[in-house]
Write a protein that holds these residues in place. Structure first.
Motif, short mmCIF file in Angstrom:
data_model
loop_
_atom_site.label_atom_id
_atom_site.label_comp_id
_atom_site.label_asym_id
_atom_site.label_seq_id
_atom_site.Cartn_x
_atom_site.Cartn_y
_atom_site.Cartn_z
N GLY A 1 0.80 -1.22 0.00
CA GLY A 1 0.00 0.00 0.00
C GLY A 1 0.83 1.27 0.00
N TYR A 2 1.72 1.38 0.96
CA TYR A 2 2.52 2.61 1.05
C TYR A 2 3.34 2.82 -0.22
N PRO B 1 8.90 7.23 -7.83
CA PRO B 1 8.73 6.72 -9.19
C PRO B 1 10.10 6.60 -9.86
N GLY B 2 10.16 5.93 -11.01
CA GLY B 2 11.41 5.87 -11.77
C GLY B 2 11.86 7.27 -12.18
N SER B 3 11.03 7.94 -12.95
CA SER B 3 11.37 9.31 -13.35
C SER B 3 10.10 10.00 -13.79
N GLY B 4 10.20 11.25 -14.13
CA GLY B 4 9.02 11.97 -14.60
C GLY B 4 8.24 12.55 -13.44
N GLU B 5 7.51 13.56 -13.73
CA GLU B 5 6.80 14.24 -12.67
C GLU B 5 5.52 13.53 -12.25
N SER C 1 3.36 10.05 -12.01
CA SER C 1 3.39 8.60 -12.14
C SER C 1 2.18 8.04 -11.42
N PHE C 2 1.59 7.03 -12.01
CA PHE C 2 0.34 6.53 -11.46
C PHE C 2 0.54 5.59 -10.29
N ILE C 3 1.76 5.04 -10.22
CA ILE C 3 1.97 4.02 -9.21
C ILE C 3 3.41 4.09 -8.72
N GLY C 4 3.59 3.95 -7.40
CA GLY C 4 4.94 4.00 -6.84
C GLY C 4 5.63 2.66 -6.97
N THR C 5 6.95 2.71 -7.01
CA THR C 5 7.68 1.46 -7.22
C THR C 5 8.80 1.27 -6.19
N GLY C 6 8.68 1.97 -5.08
CA GLY C 6 9.69 1.80 -4.03
C GLY C 6 9.01 1.85 -2.68
N ALA D 1 -2.87 9.58 -6.73
CA ALA D 1 -3.34 10.57 -7.70
C ALA D 1 -3.61 11.92 -7.05
N MET D 2 -4.17 11.86 -5.84
CA MET D 2 -4.63 13.10 -5.21
C MET D 2 -3.60 13.72 -4.27
N TRP D 3 -2.78 12.92 -3.62
CA TRP D 3 -1.97 13.45 -2.52
C TRP D 3 -0.46 13.37 -2.68
N SER D 4 0.02 12.46 -3.54
CA SER D 4 1.49 12.36 -3.62
C SER D 4 2.00 13.50 -4.49
N SER D 5 3.26 13.78 -4.40
CA SER D 5 3.82 14.85 -5.21
C SER D 5 3.98 14.41 -6.67
#
Lengths: 457, 457, 457
Positions: free
Chosen positions: A67-68, A75-79, A81-86, A144-148
């Motif tokens: 979840g977290y 994210p890998g890169s880019g401003e 991203s729809f899903i975190g990977t770390g 989508a709503m809260w992460s940077s």
């Protein structure tokens, strides 16, 4: 050097405030459990409360596992991203206090659904659903709503329309997600036996009401939730940054109080008036007061730090009406919601997101987000502009927050249903889920303390 | 000058956080009272709750009179001292916030025992025990482990083995002390009538189960305790010093959540599996979920700020198993524990202390205690060393924490028993302690609102 | 610049602590609701709890509309002003955290009365009363005692007698106001049917006792209140200023604990002794323990940061006796108080104000108010002076706090009575207010889950 020390001390205090606010907000778990317990019949109390306990446990493990990471991992890169990977399994650079605070939010979202499905849902289905919601569905909404990195987030470096969509403390992320899930699940699960149809399957002329077994527990749970909301809403001011969050939190607390109070009073007196027109008798309806209160609290959650108290009053009042109308609409639609979580969380959550687009005050958004280029539509009209950027973003966010669970939760519950894991069988429902799932043998049921009347139902 | 001001402000904040954490932790008093009330039969509810209320009162007065002084009062001289000799009656130089925080801990230790002894213990015995525990026995344990003069304390200038024994928030000091006292008292007091023996004194082939009168209260109490634990565990980070406690507290909160959740799920599914093997039926056991949760919370308390979340998961899982095994072991030993406080607090408390010796992570202990010379045994093995200093100290601490109540509480309860102050007489037990101790005359019992069924039991 | 930053950070922390303390203190709303619910008969539970919920809502709206302005709004000019004339509807320069904290106090004052009037008061009367108390009566008391313009306030630039009257956290402003209102209202409303007179209107030789339907709820509510008091009393230290409030708050917490504990134990054992003299039997009276506790908490509220712990013990002990005596006095006067709020809040509140004039310690008042020119009378005697300035001011404050509600609440309740809005009619009272005001039609009452026994009463 002294400056570094000062900043470190401020950061430390900030961390502590996050932990304490999260603890208050976690107390809502107890509030929901008590409220749901009061709303169901005696034969289902154990089952309902166990679900409430286990979804908090499931949320902890699912938030830890994926979840977290999905919600706030890098994210890998880019401003965008729809899903975190770390950040899976708390590995890597994770902010502990932020993790804990966001865990408490995710646990709130998942528990909203417990009441709606009460009295007819299998344990297995509920456990799987808890993991799926907090491990995957909710994190995407939160990202989508809260992460940077969220595509709708106001915290992005380059937010949508220069401002993004604003959901200060979660009318959308928490309550729409939870409420929409409740709606989908209730639709697929179906109503309790005897609620809208008789035993031959013919529709009843008047739906049967299943009163909860304890108004005292309902009211106690409601007041525990109100208390927990002072962790929920003011606490979210801490997510804006380390400095200056105190006055923002205080305003959030005030607006929370006023909107909740308005909602309670509006819903109760509206129902009293309608009932008087129908029957000629006066009746002060507790359920209306309690759910009106909760609707007011839900609705103000998105905007509580960004509006003036008079707007909180209007938002709460409208939420009270929305609840009264929504509750009777559900019955007309024959959707069975044992605790009315759908009108409270979904309908008022949607209203709260839109109200943010209408009432956000220039001075308040400047304090909170550092810019007042885009403000609530009513203020924009007052300035002689017709800038509906914020309102548009809010509507877009609502559509996303409705569509995402619709697209993911629907197939999940259909699959549960197909596997025959979803709905309790008819006999289990009639004897009650407590006896069906939670006692081993009749021996226990013959003991002195077990209420035989409950069994006889 | 500015530096002095900054430090003063930081100290003030620190003091406030201690007060607020202590308040949260004090809320566990309400949680224990509600949980115990749910676990007993209707005829003993008043008695049980009054004991819970009075032990918090007794703890306040005993802590004020001698408890604080024995535990944390200044010694005459020397680095190690077994007993404090200053600070009686709040006289002298006492740190107010520390006093209050430690009072809340002592009140927790004493209340653990209330449930175990429920339904058969006299009021007089319970009141005397409360004063004896918080005024004398508990303070000695707290001094040994937590004061800067304690012979096992990690805060000593020259701690044992260079590190001392670590009990971050009280798996040992609070839970072993409370749980061991419960075990001794339950052994001396004996089981409730009809639990293991029939009326002629022959052992029953199957012990009789006395189900509590309200699962709703049990679950509510459990969730209140979970909430209070966020004062207990994160709050203890404040005892490390004024700086930098925030992130330590946040980690403690996370590990608390994960271990509790693991314990609940492990205990419930283990029991479900065992039950399925025995009877072929599936049953989700609430008691297992609730007590598994509490066991997980107890077990992680000693190490919550010193371990990684994965270790918290393992600790909680093991605590879940310990609870399942411990609970059935008590029944085999014919020790009657009305709320299973012995497996929850004693067994899981012991496991928590030992787990600290196994899982303490180098980076975490460095942050918290400023040194990572000695770490958890598993990490030590990973470093290619076989340094079991910390593990050895933990075991030593466990032995001390078991032996000290054994040597003091045993004679005390034997004396109570000899004086005939301990056990209620048979008739009192049968009619219920509420009627025996808390009503004056049958008049009250004939009033409309008294449940005659409860009386008839 | 760095100094400005440091001060800003301190102010921010201070604001946060106010919000968190207010939230804790708001939790007392839930505590009062649960306590009152336990104290009434089953047929009035819904009604009582709804009143508790609605008075918190009413207080929010009334405080927003006029309450805050009357209490703390800026005056036109001059140092003393009886009523504020700015800050209505949150317009103008309002300190948000202070507003919220003071709202929570006003909500406490209003809810004290709910229990006293339970089981016989109309909803309309109660709602109107809530608005009148928090919108007008309470704010005047708060202004006089706590605002920097109040004529009795210790925070005035030129306080009365150089020190003013001291009510640290509201024994007077909150508890005397609430308790006096309860007394007036109970007198005008009259006793419940059958309490002191039989159906023909002849006085009963022995008043009939109406036991509450759940001791478990009573005790739970009491413990929730105890917990909330740690927001009430320590939180008030924040009103002294931004610096150094931590240690003052910690002392307040300690004294709160000790006085409450003393009150509980004193009241319970005094009643046990008296009862033993009357009947020869021993009985541990829960109501005495619970209300003795609350009396001790109320009494120490005025002085909790200004006295030594030994004085807190004496104050609590005396409050315990006052409760025992006051409770039986009310019965002799035939004043019917369903929860004994009058002895708990009014009598102990008066004692708390006077005790402040007796026990205020020089070092403590110096820390809190920056001057020890005038101290408690006992210390003054110890200094060889006979300076009764503080004691005199305290007595004056008590007289004012009694007279003001007497002059305003009395005509208000007489008017309600004249309008026939005050008292439920006899049949409503007999069937219970739940059925009279809160259900629409017998259909609901025939449902499976409604307890027919409650109806039959």
């Amino acid at each position: 050097k002294l400056q570094a020390e000062t900043q470190k001390a401020a950061l430390d205090t900030h961390t502590w405030l996050l932990v304490l606010s999260a603890a208050l907000l976690f107390f809502m778990q107890a509030g929901f459990a008590v409220l749901c317990a009061g709303c169901v019949r005696k034969k289902n109390v154990q089952n309902t409360m166990l679900k409430n306990l286990l979804d908090a446990c499931g949320a902890a493990l699912a938030w830890y596992t994926t979840g977290y990471a999905f919600a706030f991992g890098q994210p890998g890169s880019g401003e965008t991203s729809f899903i975190g990977t770390g950040g899976f399994l708390y590995i890597g650079d994770v902010d502990a206090a932020y993790w804990f605070f966001q865990y408490a939010f995710s646990a709130t979202a998942v528990t909203i659904v417990a009441g709606t499905l009460a009295e007819r849902c299998q344990m297995t289905a509920y456990l799987l659903y808890s993991l799926f919601l907090t491990g995957f569905v909710y994190p995407m909404s939160a990202r989508a709503m809260w992460s940077s990195h969220g595509f709708l987030s106001a915290k992005q470096p380059d937010p949508l329309g220069g401002i993004g969509a604003i959901d200060f403390a979660g009318s959308g992320v928490v309550h729409i997600t939870g409420g929409m899930t409740a709606l989908i699940a209730a639709k697929i699960l179906g109503a309790r036996k005897g609620r809208f149809y008789d035993s031959k399957g013919s529709p009843l002329s008047k739906p049967k009401h299943f009163p909860g077994h304890s108004i005292a527990l309902q009211l106690m749970g409601t007041m525990m939730l109100w208390f927990g909301w002072y962790g929920f809403n003011p606490g979210s001011a801490l997510l804006l940054g380390v400095e200056n969050s105190g006055p923002i939190a205080a305003l959030a607390a005030i607006n929370t109080s006023i909107s909740g109070a308005s909602g309670a009073i509006t819903a109760m007196f509206t129902e009293l008036y309608l009932e008087e027109r129908r029957t000629g008798g006066l009746s002060f309806n507790l359920t209306m007061a309690m759910n009106g209160l909760l609707s007011g609290l839900v609705a103000v959650t998105a905007s509580c730090a960004l509006i003036e108290p008079w707007a909180a009053g209007l938002i709460g009042m409208t939420a009270g009406w929305i609840y009264v109308a929504g509750s009777s609409l559900l019955i007309r639609w024959r959707i069975d919601d044992a605790v009315d979580a759908i009108p409270v969380h979904l309908f008022s959550g949607v209203w709260g997101m839109i109200a943010t687009g209408l009432f956000t005050a220039p001075t308040r958004i400047l304090t909170a987000f550092g810019s007042s280029d885009h403000v609530g539509w009513f203020y924009s009209l007052g300035r002689g502009e017709v800038d509906a950027t914020l309102l548009g973003n809010q509507i877009l966010a609502v559509l996303f927050l409705l569509a995402w669970p619709l697209g993911t939760i629907t197939p999940f519950f259909l699959w549960l249903n197909y596997m025959k894991w979803l709905r309790s069988d008819t006999l289990e429902e009639l004897v009650g889920l407590d006896m069906a799932y939670h006692v081993n043998a009749p021996t226990v049921l013959r003991d002195d303390d077990v209420d035989e009347k409950a069994l006889a139902e």
